[in-house]
Scaffold this active site. Sequence first.
Site, PDB file in Angstrom:
ATOM      1  N   HIS A 106      -1.844   6.383   2.300  1.00 54.05           N
ATOM      2  CA  HIS A 106      -1.567   5.461   3.299  1.00 54.05           C
ATOM      3  C   HIS A 106      -1.479   6.161   4.671  1.00 54.05           C
ATOM      4  O   HIS A 106      -0.396   7.014   4.659  1.00 54.05           O
ATOM      5  CB  HIS A 106      -0.415   4.321   3.288  1.00 54.05           C
ATOM      6  CG  HIS A 106      -0.701   3.242   3.976  1.00 54.05           C
ATOM      7  ND1 HIS A 106      -1.429   2.308   3.601  1.00 54.05           N
ATOM      8  CD2 HIS A 106      -0.114   3.075   5.184  1.00 54.05           C
ATOM      9  CE1 HIS A 106      -1.241   1.291   4.652  1.00 54.05           C
ATOM     10  NE2 HIS A 106      -0.487   1.911   5.765  1.00 54.05           N
ATOM     11  N   CYS A 150       0.738  -1.189  -0.190  1.00 57.13           N
ATOM     12  CA  CYS A 150      -0.031   0.037  -0.092  1.00 57.13           C
ATOM     13  C   CYS A 150       0.973   1.318  -0.081  1.00 57.13           C
ATOM     14  O   CYS A 150       0.719   2.077  -1.069  1.00 57.13           O
ATOM     15  CB  CYS A 150      -0.948  -0.044   1.204  1.00 57.13           C
ATOM     16  SG  CYS A 150      -2.002  -1.405   1.284  1.00 57.13           S
TER      17      CYS A 150
END
Length: 514
Positions: A104, A50
């Site tokens: 993120h 991510c």
Amino acid sequence: DGMNVLFIVVDDLRPVLGCYGDKLVKSPNIDQLASQSVVFSNAYAQQAVCAPSRVSFLTGRRPDTTRLYDFYSYWRVHAGNYSTMPQYFKENGYVTLSVGKVFHPGVSSNHSDDYPYSWSIPPFHPSTEKYENDKTCRGKDGKLYANLVCPVDVTEMPGGTLPDIQSTEEAVRLLNVMKNNKQKFFLAVGYHKPHIPLRYPQEFLKLYPLENITLAPDPWVPAKLPAVAYNPWTDIRQRDDVEALNVSFPYGPLPDDFQRQIRQSYYAAVSYLDMQVGLLLNALDDVGLSNSTIVVFTADHGWSLGEHGEWAKYSNFDVATRVPLMFYVPGMTTSSVSQGERVFPYLDPFSHTLGLVPQGRSKRVVELVSLFSTLAELAGLQVPPLCPETSFHVALCTEGASIVRYFNASEEKVEEEKNVHNEAYKCFNEESVAFSQYPRPADTPQWNSDKPKLKDIRIMGYSMRTVDSRYTVWVRFNPNNFSADFEEVHAGELYMVETDPNQDYNIYNNTSHG
């Protein structure tokens, strides 16, 4: 020119979508978007995890330039003060808005999703996000667990809702605010499913009877897969239901019936996501902005569903690096839309099987690192220059050239275009290539192989995907000075797409391909 941008990014979504040829999935709303869009069938993330992937495509720089391979550094401090895509739109007069998981969260975006640099107002996070990993999954014994496979009764959930439902509601609210605002907007909406845990409204299971769910076509670890390339799916092992299976480390395998359940729940989570995307796009119609808004739909990376005996992301295989990528541009990917005309009527995944096909499809190999320059070009902004070879000191540049030039090039023209001379791109060979990479702490799978911290990285797997092959070399890496030594190759992989589409037969050591 002067269009709004709706940027939809999904967590861990591989292209299991009707518009990508998947026969099992029910994804009518995303398919409807595809039917008005140019769809890239060979799009790849730069690292299959991510934070590194998101920082890479939001800054338009590769992981070796962001220096983020884990979750624990902020690029503005540790690499360079790079402008981001939303920041560039903001500096060009757009109101920039973030809903859900776009950056993120945490250290890698300065605990603020890079606000105020990237966003006009503080980013929205669903209030129920904090329960994501709690024990909210009811087991057969009636007790609550933190499972991987987690269909739920939404009314029983904390707050009576789920994070992605809240994100849709907020994004719809913002669209309604912006429709009366004369300013252009860049609205980024980050959906969390089908990221684990596979927690979604239980009615979506009905769409996928277990007897229709098959195993992966290649559920075994390939004989010639170098140990360094394997990811041992540590994160799913920590879920209560997987832990109870007591599967051996690192290769497993998971029992067949449980593999089917994971695949079933992944599909169900995709249909739940499709419903959210449908509601969001329907709201764009409702506020009368479908004719003046560019829509981009993509994911941060894919997710293995048992292929090569692997689960989750954390590898260089196509199943982990390939993502959906489509662009809806009114008047360009579709004929002009008149004000008030409905482009995205909501389609109920439980009743619609339309089999819509993409408006345009490109087999060009493209990378997410190109998103920044592509969106700038589509919006009529000046396209950021390509970065010099070393660009730590350059605030605004991109390592991914715009892919707008592929939008209406028919596939036949691809062959003739091998060498293109173009001032913006100098002269370059038109064979398109996507680069991905993945770090490892050791030559064999261990507890931190999936997500090594920077200080523990010893090997970097650099991978190159062309239209007909995937080639990866695992080389020595020094985390202290971020250097890769291509003289010291620990292992290699070569797969030929035409004869081996699933990447099961590594021919790196075959002299015939020397």
